[in-house]
Design a protein around this motif. Sequence first.
Motif, PDB file in Angstrom:
ATOM      1  N   PRO A  96     -34.885  17.465 -14.148  1.00 13.97           N
ATOM      2  CA  PRO A  96     -36.066  17.562 -14.994  1.00 13.97           C
ATOM      3  C   PRO A  96     -36.234  16.286 -15.826  1.00 13.97           C
ATOM      4  O   PRO A  96     -35.267  15.568 -16.092  1.00 13.97           O
ATOM      5  CB  PRO A  96     -35.775  18.762 -15.896  1.00 13.97           C
ATOM      6  N   ALA A  97     -37.443  16.013 -16.254  1.00 11.91           N
ATOM      7  CA  ALA A  97     -37.741  14.805 -17.031  1.00 11.91           C
ATOM      8  C   ALA A  97     -36.870  14.733 -18.282  1.00 11.91           C
ATOM      9  O   ALA A  97     -36.431  13.653 -18.673  1.00 11.91           O
ATOM     10  CB  ALA A  97     -39.219  14.784 -17.406  1.00 11.91           C
ATOM     11  N   GLU A  98     -36.596  15.872 -18.906  1.00 17.57           N
ATOM     12  CA  GLU A  98     -35.774  15.880 -20.118  1.00 17.57           C
ATOM     13  C   GLU A  98     -34.376  15.344 -19.830  1.00 17.57           C
ATOM     14  O   GLU A  98     -33.787  14.622 -20.630  1.00 17.57           O
ATOM     15  CB  GLU A  98     -35.659  17.293 -20.723  1.00 17.57           C
ATOM     16  N   VAL A  99     -33.832  15.717 -18.678  1.00 14.27           N
ATOM     17  CA  VAL A  99     -32.493  15.257 -18.308  1.00 14.27           C
ATOM     18  C   VAL A  99     -32.520  13.767 -18.001  1.00 14.27           C
ATOM     19  O   VAL A  99     -31.629  13.016 -18.412  1.00 14.27           O
ATOM     20  CB  VAL A  99     -31.945  16.069 -17.114  1.00 14.27           C
ATOM     21  N   GLU A 100     -33.546  13.305 -17.294  1.00 16.49           N
ATOM     22  CA  GLU A 100     -33.674  11.873 -17.011  1.00 16.49           C
ATOM     23  C   GLU A 100     -33.741  11.078 -18.317  1.00 16.49           C
ATOM     24  O   GLU A 100     -33.110  10.030 -18.446  1.00 16.49           O
ATOM     25  CB  GLU A 100     -34.923  11.599 -16.169  1.00 16.49           C
ATOM     26  N   ASN A 101     -34.489  11.585 -19.294  1.00 20.13           N
ATOM     27  CA  ASN A 101     -34.606  10.924 -20.596  1.00 20.13           C
ATOM     28  C   ASN A 101     -33.252  10.896 -21.301  1.00 20.13           C
ATOM     29  O   ASN A 101     -32.844   9.867 -21.847  1.00 20.13           O
ATOM     30  CB  ASN A 101     -35.652  11.636 -21.448  1.00 20.13           C
ATOM     31  N   LEU A 102     -32.536  12.005 -21.276  1.00 26.81           N
ATOM     32  CA  LEU A 102     -31.213  12.076 -21.894  1.00 26.81           C
ATOM     33  C   LEU A 102     -30.254  11.094 -21.223  1.00 26.81           C
ATOM     34  O   LEU A 102     -29.515  10.369 -21.898  1.00 26.81           O
ATOM     35  CB  LEU A 102     -30.662  13.497 -21.805  1.00 26.81           C
ATOM     36  N   ALA A 104     -31.010   8.344 -19.683  1.00 27.97           N
ATOM     37  CA  ALA A 104     -31.394   6.977 -20.057  1.00 27.97           C
ATOM     38  C   ALA A 104     -30.835   6.624 -21.432  1.00 27.97           C
ATOM     39  O   ALA A 104     -30.330   5.519 -21.646  1.00 27.97           O
ATOM     40  CB  ALA A 104     -32.918   6.841 -20.055  1.00 27.97           C
ATOM     41  N   HIS A 105     -30.879   7.579 -22.372  1.00 27.33           N
ATOM     42  CA  HIS A 105     -30.310   7.342 -23.708  1.00 27.33           C
ATOM     43  C   HIS A 105     -28.794   7.174 -23.639  1.00 27.33           C
ATOM     44  O   HIS A 105     -28.226   6.327 -24.339  1.00 27.33           O
ATOM     45  CB  HIS A 105     -30.683   8.475 -24.666  1.00 27.33           C
ATOM     46  N   CYS A 106     -28.141   7.965 -22.794  1.00 33.24           N
ATOM     47  CA  CYS A 106     -26.678   7.847 -22.646  1.00 33.24           C
ATOM     48  C   CYS A 106     -26.303   6.479 -22.064  1.00 33.24           C
ATOM     49  O   CYS A 106     -25.357   5.847 -22.525  1.00 33.24           O
ATOM     50  CB  CYS A 106     -26.142   8.965 -21.757  1.00 33.24           C
ATOM     51  N   ARG A 107     -27.059   6.026 -21.063  1.00 35.28           N
ATOM     52  CA  ARG A 107     -26.782   4.710 -20.481  1.00 35.28           C
ATOM     53  C   ARG A 107     -26.982   3.607 -21.516  1.00 35.28           C
ATOM     54  O   ARG A 107     -26.179   2.679 -21.604  1.00 35.28           O
ATOM     55  CB  ARG A 107     -27.661   4.479 -19.251  1.00 35.28           C
ATOM     56  N   ALA A 108     -28.034   3.733 -22.333  1.00 33.52           N
ATOM     57  CA  ALA A 108     -28.286   2.727 -23.373  1.00 33.52           C
ATOM     58  C   ALA A 108     -27.159   2.736 -24.395  1.00 33.52           C
ATOM     59  O   ALA A 108     -26.692   1.678 -24.842  1.00 33.52           O
ATOM     60  CB  ALA A 108     -29.629   2.990 -24.044  1.00 33.52           C
ATOM     61  N   ALA A 109     -26.691   3.922 -24.777  1.00 34.34           N
ATOM     62  CA  ALA A 109     -25.586   4.016 -25.735  1.00 34.34           C
ATOM     63  C   ALA A 109     -24.309   3.413 -25.149  1.00 34.34           C
ATOM     64  O   ALA A 109     -23.564   2.725 -25.854  1.00 34.34           O
ATOM     65  CB  ALA A 109     -25.361   5.471 -26.135  1.00 34.34           C
ATOM     66  N   ASP A 110     -24.058   3.654 -23.860  1.00 30.26           N
ATOM     67  CA  ASP A 110     -22.886   3.065 -23.211  1.00 30.26           C
ATOM     68  C   ASP A 110     -22.966   1.548 -23.205  1.00 30.26           C
ATOM     69  O   ASP A 110     -21.978   0.856 -23.466  1.00 30.26           O
ATOM     70  CB  ASP A 110     -22.752   3.581 -21.773  1.00 30.26           C
ATOM     71  N   ARG A 111     -24.143   1.015 -22.899  1.00 32.64           N
ATOM     72  CA  ARG A 111     -24.306  -0.444 -22.895  1.00 32.64           C
ATOM     73  C   ARG A 111     -24.093  -1.011 -24.299  1.00 32.64           C
ATOM     74  O   ARG A 111     -23.444  -2.039 -24.471  1.00 32.64           O
ATOM     75  CB  ARG A 111     -25.696  -0.833 -22.379  1.00 32.64           C
ATOM     76  N   ALA A 112     -24.622  -0.336 -25.307  1.00 38.54           N
ATOM     77  CA  ALA A 112     -24.455  -0.802 -26.686  1.00 38.54           C
ATOM     78  C   ALA A 112     -22.989  -0.758 -27.096  1.00 38.54           C
ATOM     79  O   ALA A 112     -22.479  -1.696 -27.718  1.00 38.54           O
ATOM     80  CB  ALA A 112     -25.302   0.038 -27.638  1.00 38.54           C
ATOM     81  N   ALA A 113     -22.293   0.321 -26.740  1.00 41.55           N
ATOM     82  CA  ALA A 113     -20.871   0.440 -27.074  1.00 41.55           C
ATOM     83  C   ALA A 113     -20.059  -0.633 -26.355  1.00 41.55           C
ATOM     84  O   ALA A 113     -19.147  -1.226 -26.938  1.00 41.55           O
ATOM     85  CB  ALA A 113     -20.364   1.830 -26.719  1.00 41.55           C
ATOM     86  N   ALA A 114     -20.396  -0.904 -25.095  1.00 42.89           N
ATOM     87  CA  ALA A 114     -19.685  -1.939 -24.347  1.00 42.89           C
ATOM     88  C   ALA A 114     -19.935  -3.305 -24.975  1.00 42.89           C
ATOM     89  O   ALA A 114     -19.019  -4.131 -25.074  1.00 42.89           O
ATOM     90  CB  ALA A 114     -20.121  -1.931 -22.885  1.00 42.89           C
ATOM     91  N   GLY A 115     -21.154  -3.553 -25.423  1.00 45.44           N
ATOM     92  CA  GLY A 115     -21.483  -4.810 -26.076  1.00 45.44           C
ATOM     93  C   GLY A 115     -20.722  -4.993 -27.386  1.00 45.44           C
ATOM     94  O   GLY A 115     -20.239  -6.082 -27.710  1.00 45.44           O
ATOM     95  N   LYS A 116     -20.589  -3.915 -28.137  1.00 46.90           N
ATOM     96  CA  LYS A 116     -19.866  -3.984 -29.409  1.00 46.90           C
ATOM     97  C   LYS A 116     -18.377  -4.245 -29.162  1.00 46.90           C
ATOM     98  O   LYS A 116     -17.757  -5.038 -29.873  1.00 46.90           O
ATOM     99  CB  LYS A 116     -20.051  -2.697 -30.202  1.00 46.90           C
ATOM    100  N   LYS A 117     -17.796  -3.618 -28.139  1.00 47.30           N
ATOM    101  CA  LYS A 117     -16.389  -3.834 -27.807  1.00 47.30           C
ATOM    102  C   LYS A 117     -16.151  -5.279 -27.382  1.00 47.30           C
ATOM    103  O   LYS A 117     -15.096  -5.844 -27.612  1.00 47.30           O
ATOM    104  CB  LYS A 117     -15.928  -2.895 -26.701  1.00 47.30           C
ATOM    105  N   ALA A 118     -17.143  -5.873 -26.743  1.00 44.86           N
ATOM    106  CA  ALA A 118     -17.000  -7.242 -26.257  1.00 44.86           C
ATOM    107  C   ALA A 118     -17.303  -8.262 -27.352  1.00 44.86           C
ATOM    108  O   ALA A 118     -17.348  -9.451 -27.095  1.00 44.86           O
ATOM    109  CB  ALA A 118     -17.922  -7.468 -25.065  1.00 44.86           C
ATOM    110  N   GLY A 119     -17.530  -7.799 -28.564  1.00 40.48           N
ATOM    111  CA  GLY A 119     -17.773  -8.706 -29.688  1.00 40.48           C
ATOM    112  C   GLY A 119     -19.245  -8.916 -29.975  1.00 40.48           C
ATOM    113  O   GLY A 119     -19.598  -9.706 -30.846  1.00 40.48           O
ATOM    114  N   GLY A 120     -20.106  -8.204 -29.270  1.00 40.38           N
ATOM    115  CA  GLY A 120     -21.538  -8.330 -29.524  1.00 40.38           C
ATOM    116  C   GLY A 120     -21.940  -7.499 -30.735  1.00 40.38           C
ATOM    117  O   GLY A 120     -21.126  -6.900 -31.411  1.00 40.38           O
TER     118      GLY A 120
END
Length: 122
Positions: A96-102, A104-120
Amino acid sequence: MEAVDDHAVPPPDMPARVLRFLETNPRRDVTFELEDGDVDAHFRVFAMRSPKFNVANFGPLQLQGGGGGRLYVEIEDMKADVFEAVRRFVYTDETPAEVENLLAHCRAADRAAAGKKAGGSW
């Protein structure tokens, strides 16, 4: 009068057929006990979907009714409507669209967390 080909292959509609099976088949044999309610399903459908999505990964299974009884799986911190979407995906590959949206937010949070761990920065 046109001839009818009795040997024609029907168009693919497996997701629709499996969804009908979910909605109409009363032989559901596993109950997922969630934060705000229960969701029934077919153990074999969940077991065949993926070795990584093994029902045993959800915690201890409780069998009631002897050898032919129903399995119960308790899942903490998940609402029934969220698990309904997961169940629909397991049966049909549809999200469902709601799950796709969720997701997408999880992937964005993972990318942000990975960036912070790498010193970003966030």
